[in-house]
Write an enzyme that holds these catalytic residues in place. Structure first.
Site, PDB file in Angstrom:
ATOM      1  N   THR A  20       0.815  -1.215   0.000  1.00 55.00           N
ATOM      2  CA  THR A  20       0.000   0.000   0.000  1.00 55.00           C
ATOM      3  C   THR A  20       0.846   1.261   0.000  1.00 55.00           C
ATOM      4  OG1 THR A  20      -1.751  -1.156   1.203  1.00 55.00           O
ATOM      5  CG2 THR A  20      -1.826   1.239   1.239  1.00 55.00           C
ATOM      6  N   TYR A  33      -7.658   1.171  -4.032  1.00 56.12           N
ATOM      7  CA  TYR A  33      -6.320   1.448  -4.538  1.00 56.12           C
ATOM      8  C   TYR A  33      -5.708   0.158  -5.059  1.00 56.12           C
ATOM      9  CZ  TYR A  33      -4.582  -0.655  -0.227  1.00 56.12           C
ATOM     10  OH  TYR A  33      -4.329  -1.529   0.804  1.00 56.12           O
ATOM     11  N   SER A  66       1.143  -7.321  -0.570  1.00 55.61           N
ATOM     12  CA  SER A  66       1.715  -8.343   0.316  1.00 55.61           C
ATOM     13  C   SER A  66       0.841  -9.584   0.423  1.00 55.61           C
ATOM     14  CB  SER A  66       2.004  -7.767   1.704  1.00 55.61           C
ATOM     15  OG  SER A  66       0.826  -7.450   2.404  1.00 55.61           O
ATOM     16  N   GLN A  67      -0.377  -9.558  -0.121  1.00 56.64           N
ATOM     17  CA  GLN A  67      -1.153 -10.792  -0.208  1.00 56.64           C
ATOM     18  C   GLN A  67      -0.471 -11.788  -1.144  1.00 56.64           C
ATOM     19  OE1 GLN A  67      -2.072  -7.896  -1.454  1.00 56.64           O
ATOM     20  NE2 GLN A  67      -2.978  -8.117  -3.492  1.00 56.64           N
ATOM     21  N   THR A  99       1.085  -4.134   4.419  1.00 56.59           N
ATOM     22  CA  THR A  99       0.805  -4.412   5.832  1.00 56.59           C
ATOM     23  C   THR A  99       0.139  -5.761   6.078  1.00 56.59           C
ATOM     24  OG1 THR A  99      -1.309  -3.218   5.668  1.00 56.59           O
ATOM     25  CG2 THR A  99       0.620  -1.969   6.416  1.00 56.59           C
ATOM     26  N   ASP A 100      -0.510  -6.337   5.066  1.00 54.20           N
ATOM     27  CA  ASP A 100      -1.293  -7.552   5.301  1.00 54.20           C
ATOM     28  C   ASP A 100      -0.451  -8.717   5.807  1.00 54.20           C
ATOM     29  OD1 ASP A 100      -3.604  -6.272   4.607  1.00 54.20           O
ATOM     30  OD2 ASP A 100      -3.771  -7.158   2.618  1.00 54.20           O
ATOM     31  N   LYS A 172      -1.089  -7.313  12.833  1.00 57.69           N
ATOM     32  CA  LYS A 172      -2.059  -6.382  12.273  1.00 57.69           C
ATOM     33  C   LYS A 172      -3.414  -6.704  12.874  1.00 57.69           C
ATOM     34  CE  LYS A 172      -3.831  -4.456   7.962  1.00 57.69           C
ATOM     35  NZ  LYS A 172      -3.738  -4.417   6.489  1.00 57.69           N
ATOM     36  N   GLU A 292      -6.335 -27.819  28.170  1.00 55.35           N
ATOM     37  CA  GLU A 292      -7.561 -28.492  27.727  1.00 55.35           C
ATOM     38  C   GLU A 292      -7.253 -29.723  26.875  1.00 55.35           C
ATOM     39  OE1 GLU A 292     -11.076 -26.014  26.690  1.00 55.35           O
ATOM     40  OE2 GLU A 292      -9.595 -24.401  26.626  1.00 55.35           O
TER      41      GLU A 292
END
Length: 338
Positions: A20, A33, A66-67, A99-100, A172, A292
């Site tokens: 981004t 964007y 970044s995906q 950022t992802d 994030k 657990e």
């Protein structure tokens, strides 16, 4: 009158990968964007005063959202950073990144870079063409942190929105807020503004295992994240094993738990030599051993402080270097104290 010796600025290598921070507005919506539309050199040229902080060299490693981050870019970054440090080419490295998946790249680099010199990742929540783009301020502050003497020995850091985070803890947490990065369970390690860099504690003595890049052969084994939910069966687990997964990370409910049927599927995976790590889909808190779920009985590993995406990376690195026993893997995960 004696002459004053010239002041030499530190050399910072900026490795741009897109995201981004390098994005351009798109007309599909008011906040739409396209990531990776601007080059790294353009980013630097748009940051007033940054040339007074460091002698900066920019290289474009990738230009993607970044995906689409992948092993190839990770290893390209790691090798370039390690080479720059070993040859004294740079005093610090700044990586621009979407950022992802920034926290994942930061965590990967934290585990493979052998140096006390700073590596700082930064990005933006708004594209470069936005009315109030946050990229220039983040870029300036990333370089300011990278050139700070206090940054030595702190490993890989993430710097956005005036805040400094350690790679192990940062996540994030918001889809669109500027203050999206939070160091859950630990808090930030410092703060930065145009005038100052303030770390909250001395640099740690150790920061977890560091893997030898030469042993990784530039690829990582397949590890799947399986998301826990109500009415969960074992089909995704069985399919992952059938498809060749070498490890499975359970993004479990609560303290890394899952249904009886899903746990039975994980037991089948362990019996076939697949490493299983229990993490949690919950945003905060640690996943502890034998609470657990009896990890000792099932042969599972507890992720402690690592979220599913970071647990996946650590497990990939361990498997890639021949660490396959649950006991050894658990030892490498530590106990959430570093």
């Amino acid at each position: 009158m004696p002459q004053t010796a010239p002041h030499h600025l530190p050399h910072v290598l900026v490795l741009a990968t897109g995201g981004t921070i390098a994005g351009k507005a798109d007309q599909r919506s008011a906040i739409g964007y396209d990531a990776g539309g601007v080059g790294g050199k353009q980013l630097i040229d748009g940051v007033p005063g940054i040339e007074q902080l460091a002698d900066i060299t920019v290289e474009q490693v990738a230009n993607i959202g970044s995906q689409n981050m992948n092993d190839a870019v990770w290893f390209a970054l790691a090798h370039r950073i390690q080479h720059a440090f070993e040859t004294h080419e740079a005093d610090a490295v700044v990586v621009t990144h979407g950022t992802d998946t920034m926290e994942e790249t930061a965590f990967f680099l934290q585990n493979v870079i052998k140096s006390k010199l700073p590596v700082v990742l930064t990005g933006a929540m708004r594209p470069s063409t936005a009315i109030s783009a946050d990229g220039p301020a983040n870029m300036y502050e990333a370089v300011k942190v990278a050139t700070s003497e206090q940054a030595q020995g702190r490993g890989v850091m993430v710097v956005l929105n005036d805040t400094i985070h350690a790679a192990r803890w940062v996540s994030k947490t918001s889809t669109t807020d500027l203050q999206t990065f939070v160091s859950v369970n630990a808090g930030p390690i410092g703060y930065v503004d145009p005038a100052s860099v303030r770390f909250l504690a001395p640099a740690p003595q150790a920061s977890g295992p560091v893997f030898d890049l030469t042993r990784l052969h530039d690829n990582l084994p397949r590890v799947e994240i399986i998301y826990g939910h109500s009415n969960m069966d074992a089909r995704q687990i069985d399919n992952a094993v059938r498809d060749g997964a070498k490890g499975i990370v359970l993004a479990g409910i609560g303290d890394g738990n899952a249904s009886t049927e899903a746990l039975a599927g994980l037991d089948r995976a362990v019996a076939k030599g697949v490493a299983v790590v229990r993490a949690s889909r919950v945003g905060t808190g640690l996943v502890n051993r034998n609470v657990e779920v009896s990890d000792d009985q099932h042969g599972y590993v507890a992720s402690y402080d690592l979220n599913p995406q970071k647990a996946r990376i650590l497990l990939q690195l361990l498997l890639a270097t021949g660490v396959t026993s649950a006991t050894q893997i658990q030892a490498a995960f530590g106990n959430g104290l570093y």
